[in-house]
Design a protein around this motif. Structure first.
Motif, short mmCIF file in Angstrom:
data_model
loop_
_atom_site.label_atom_id
_atom_site.label_comp_id
_atom_site.label_asym_id
_atom_site.label_seq_id
_atom_site.Cartn_x
_atom_site.Cartn_y
_atom_site.Cartn_z
N PRO A 176 -9.47 8.34 -1.45
CA PRO A 176 -8.84 7.31 -1.07
C PRO A 176 -8.05 6.37 -1.95
CG PRO A 176 -11.00 6.57 -1.58
CD PRO A 176 -11.07 8.19 -1.76
N VAL A 177 -7.06 5.87 -1.45
CA VAL A 177 -5.70 5.22 -2.37
C VAL A 177 -5.53 3.82 -1.93
CG1 VAL A 177 -3.51 5.44 -2.99
CG2 VAL A 177 -4.60 7.57 -2.70
N VAL A 178 -5.72 2.99 -2.72
CA VAL A 178 -5.35 1.57 -2.44
C VAL A 178 -3.92 1.12 -3.01
CG1 VAL A 178 -5.97 -0.96 -2.81
CG2 VAL A 178 -7.65 0.72 -2.60
N HIS A 179 -3.02 0.71 -2.24
CA HIS A 179 -1.54 0.41 -2.60
C HIS A 179 -1.51 -1.10 -2.30
CE1 HIS A 179 2.85 1.32 -3.23
NE2 HIS A 179 2.89 0.25 -2.51
N ALA A 180 -1.67 -1.93 -3.73
CA ALA A 180 -1.69 -3.26 -3.50
C ALA A 180 -0.22 -3.81 -4.33
CB ALA A 180 -2.82 -3.82 -4.38
N THR A 181 0.50 -4.66 -3.61
CA THR A 181 1.82 -5.15 -3.85
C THR A 181 1.55 -6.65 -4.12
OG1 THR A 181 2.70 -5.53 -2.08
CG2 THR A 181 2.70 -3.31 -2.80
N LEU A 182 2.54 -7.21 -4.89
CA LEU A 182 2.82 -8.78 -5.04
C LEU A 182 3.22 -9.26 -3.46
CD1 LEU A 182 3.98 -9.44 -8.72
CD2 LEU A 182 1.78 -9.70 -7.94
N THR A 183 4.05 -8.47 -3.24
CA THR A 183 5.06 -8.89 -1.99
C THR A 183 5.18 -8.25 -0.89
OG1 THR A 183 6.97 -7.97 -3.11
CG2 THR A 183 6.40 -10.39 -3.70
N GLY A 184 4.39 -7.06 -0.74
CA GLY A 184 4.41 -6.06 0.58
C GLY A 184 5.39 -4.94 0.09
N VAL A 185 5.10 -3.88 0.81
CA VAL A 185 4.31 -3.57 1.75
C VAL A 185 2.77 -3.18 1.04
CG1 VAL A 185 3.37 -1.74 3.60
CG2 VAL A 185 5.68 -2.82 3.53
N SER A 186 1.75 -3.74 1.18
CA SER A 186 0.26 -3.37 0.88
C SER A 186 -0.40 -2.48 1.90
CB SER A 186 -0.42 -4.68 0.28
OG SER A 186 0.12 -5.16 -0.71
N ALA A 187 -1.15 -1.54 1.67
CA ALA A 187 -1.63 -0.55 2.54
C ALA A 187 -2.79 0.28 1.96
CB ALA A 187 -0.75 0.40 3.46
N VAL A 188 -3.86 0.79 2.71
CA VAL A 188 -4.75 1.66 2.12
C VAL A 188 -4.86 2.82 2.82
CG1 VAL A 188 -6.09 -0.12 0.82
CG2 VAL A 188 -6.68 0.45 3.53
N TYR A 189 -5.45 3.84 2.29
CA TYR A 189 -5.39 5.28 2.97
C TYR A 189 -6.65 6.14 2.67
CZ TYR A 189 -0.57 4.34 3.49
OH TYR A 189 0.75 3.79 3.76
N GLY A 190 -7.43 6.63 3.61
CA GLY A 190 -8.48 7.45 3.36
C GLY A 190 -8.09 8.72 2.68
N PRO A 191 -9.31 9.55 2.26
CA PRO A 191 -9.22 10.62 1.51
C PRO A 191 -8.50 11.84 2.32
CG PRO A 191 -11.51 10.10 2.42
CD PRO A 191 -10.85 9.19 2.47
N ASP A 192 -8.37 11.48 3.86
CA ASP A 192 -7.52 12.51 4.41
C ASP A 192 -6.15 12.09 4.58
OD1 ASP A 192 -7.73 10.18 6.11
OD2 ASP A 192 -8.80 11.53 7.78
N GLY A 193 -5.76 10.85 3.94
CA GLY A 193 -4.38 10.59 4.14
C GLY A 193 -4.05 9.57 5.02
N ARG A 194 -4.95 9.21 6.00
CA ARG A 194 -4.88 8.36 7.17
C ARG A 194 -4.88 7.12 6.77
NH1 ARG A 194 -9.18 6.46 9.37
NH2 ARG A 194 -11.36 7.49 8.79
N ARG A 195 -3.89 6.05 7.30
CA ARG A 195 -3.97 4.84 6.98
C ARG A 195 -5.19 4.15 7.70
NH1 ARG A 195 1.03 1.99 8.67
NH2 ARG A 195 -0.07 1.46 10.67
N ILE A 196 -5.69 3.13 7.00
CA ILE A 196 -6.91 2.49 7.44
C ILE A 196 -6.46 1.05 7.56
CG2 ILE A 196 -9.40 1.76 6.86
CD1 ILE A 196 -9.68 4.48 5.18
#
Length: 535
Positions: A439-459
């Protein structure tokens, strides 16, 4: 005797206009693939976007013109995919695009060599392998950090396509690029060479077979456990006190998480402007926050080190007991944004753009952090990446091979809020998740922030560029080893072998040469010249 006929220069001017028109057309054709990436996000367009460019190059009257079409199209591609850099680089983006566009010059020669004239079946079949391989080698070269890094890899446009994500788990984004360009080449054969439609149909069938095999034959990583992560996105704060107000807002948002079961709280890139190691009161504030939410914080510092010279971008892990000592310094820096290449010669760019006034320092090695005792996911190993680094497939692969069970990207794209960059950057995390099975967490100060499961689908939904908020996501974990983690960049080595073999075969005369080039208008001869009888 009559005076000799003097040919007017009108034909020369017309030829120059035709040449200029073709050059502009090449730039436009090269720009077309940009529509497949976010924000337009027309992922299906990637499978057709190169066809006009391929058809243009194959009609080049000579090798020089084909090389020029490749160069100008490459410059158009770079301009379109990186147009959001204009606020930072201004007019300097034009010579940069022209420089990077040179990478497509040999590709233009390769395309004309294999598709020009009336190609034989053997030449057309070779094109289905060599044209995509040549494109992939361009992506490899421009993925070097000093040339801007792997932004705009054609395969990355398929980040929402399940079959493409499964293919990426086998051979990385590189394998997806090969499939996309091969499809374009097969379509170009169907359009341009009626006598070779069987080869084009066979190429499309092979691409469909590969995609289908990936979709149904490559399973998603098996899930084992979960982790609850909070993303803190304070939003845009300008002005001289913007950094302080942003920190206050991030602190407020983090406190609002109290009482929730959390394993990790993540802040975006450059959320802290001073090194907490040298600021006890700042370290105390962060420690208090970790106690309030009963979870460690992964924060990011953009400041001079308290115990070392220079400015670093650093991911710091803070637990309820204080600074854990776990830290990672960014290794791959953004050219001009975080350092100026050859500053002695190019330092003048800082006078009109937003280039870095002072070069950031590089970290020495990747780091895998372990969540401290007392955390809900105690012992979970976290691999941090900072902003631009999420574009590099090899970095996330290295972290997983070193034991990371969760990948975290800390980013800030506030300079490009109104462009395509925030959405494009967030989409890269989907590819990194699919490639690594983590899984990957993409956290930003100002967007876009998103997270993805180990199969690449967004959660869950994303936090957009207009949001100042927190998001809590429960992510499935996996310990599976994907093909890409195991085998790495085999697709790149295969592409190099294919291009080398085709070049060797061409040199040995194994392929029939392209058909005759179109003839130009017949030149008029002056009266009284050789071949004409004087009166």
């Amino acid at each position: 005797m009559r005076r000799p006929f003097v040919k007017p220069d009108r034909d020369d001017r017309a030829a120059r206009r035709r040449g200029l028109g073709r050059s502009l057309l090449a730039v436009g054709c090269g720009a077309l693939p940009a529509l497949a990436f976010p924000a337009p996000g027309l992922w299906w367009w990637a499978y057709l976007a190169l066809v006009p460019w391929l058809l243009l190059i194959r009609t080049a009257p000579g090798a020089r013109r084909a090389a020029l079409d490749g160069w100008l199209g490459g410059a158009g591609f770079v301009l379109a995919v990186h147009h959001w850099l204009l606020p930072s680089l201004h007019v300097f983006l034009l010579p940069l695009a022209a420089l990077l566009g040179l990478l497509w010059l040999p590709w233009g020669l390769l395309v004309r060599s294999l598709l020009g004239g009336v190609p034989s079946p053997a030449r057309a079949a070779a094109a289905l392998l060599a044209v995509p391989s040549g494109w992939l080698l361009i992506e490899l070269v421009r993925s070097w950090e000093g040339l801007g890094g792997p932004w705009g890899l054609l395969g990355a446009s398929q980040w929402e396509v399940p079959a493409a994500l499964r293919l990426a788990s086998v051979g990385g984004v590189w394998l997806v690029t090969l499939l996309v360009v091969a499809t374009n080449t097969a379509v170009a054969l169907l359009v341009a060479a009626p006598g070779l439609r069987a080869v084009g149909v066979a190429g499309l069938a092979a691409c469909a077979l590969v995609a289908g095999a990936a979709a149904w034959g490559v399973g998603a990583p098996r899930e084992r456990g979960t982790v609850r992560v909070a993303l803190v996105q304070p939003g845009v704060f300008g002005g001289p006190d913007g950094a302080e107000r942003r920190f206050d807002r991030a602190e407020e948002l983090t406190r609002s998480l109290a009482g929730q079961r959390l394993d990790l709280v993540v802040w975006g890139e450059s959320g802290i402007g001073s090194d907490p190691a040298g600021r006890p009161e700042l370290a105390a504030r962060l420690t208090a926050l970790a106690r309030v939410v009963d979870a460690p914080l992964l924060v990011n510092v953009d400041a001079r080190g308290a115990d070392r010279p220079g400015i670093f971008k650093t991911a710091l892990l803070v637990g309820p007991a204080g600074l854990t000592g776990e830290r990672y310094d960014k290794m791959r820096l953004v050219p001009f944004g975080e350092y100026v290449p050859a500053r002695g010669a190019l330092g003048w760019v800082t006078s009109f753009g937003k280039a870095a006034e002072e070069d950031r320092r590089r970290g020495g090695a990747p780091v895998v952090m372990t969540l401290p005792a007392g955390a809900g996911a105690e012992g979970l190993r976290v691999g941090p990446l900072i902003c631009f680094e999420s574009a590099f497939p090899d970095m996330s692969r290295r972290l997983v091979r070193d034991g990371a069970g969760l990948l975290v990207v800390q980013s800030a794209t506030s300079t490009f809020q109104d462009g395509w960059a925030p959405a494009q950057h967030a989409s890269l995390a989907a590819l990194r998740a699919a490639e690594t099975g983590r899984p990957v967490v993409h956290a930003t100060l100002t967007g876009v922030s998103a997270v993805y499961g180990p199969d690449g689908r967004r959660i869950g939904p994303v936090l957009g560029t207009d949001a100042s908020a927190v998001a809590v996501r429960e992510l499935p974990l996996s310990t599976a080893t994907t093909g890409y983690v195991r085998w790495g960049d085999l697709a790149l080595y295969g592409a190099l072998a294919v291009v080398g073999a085709v070049c060797a075969a061409e040199g040995a005369g194994a392929f029939r040469r392209p058909g005759p080039e179109p003839r130009g208008p017949r030149a008029r001869r002056a009266r009284g010249s050789a071949g004409h009888r004087a009166r």
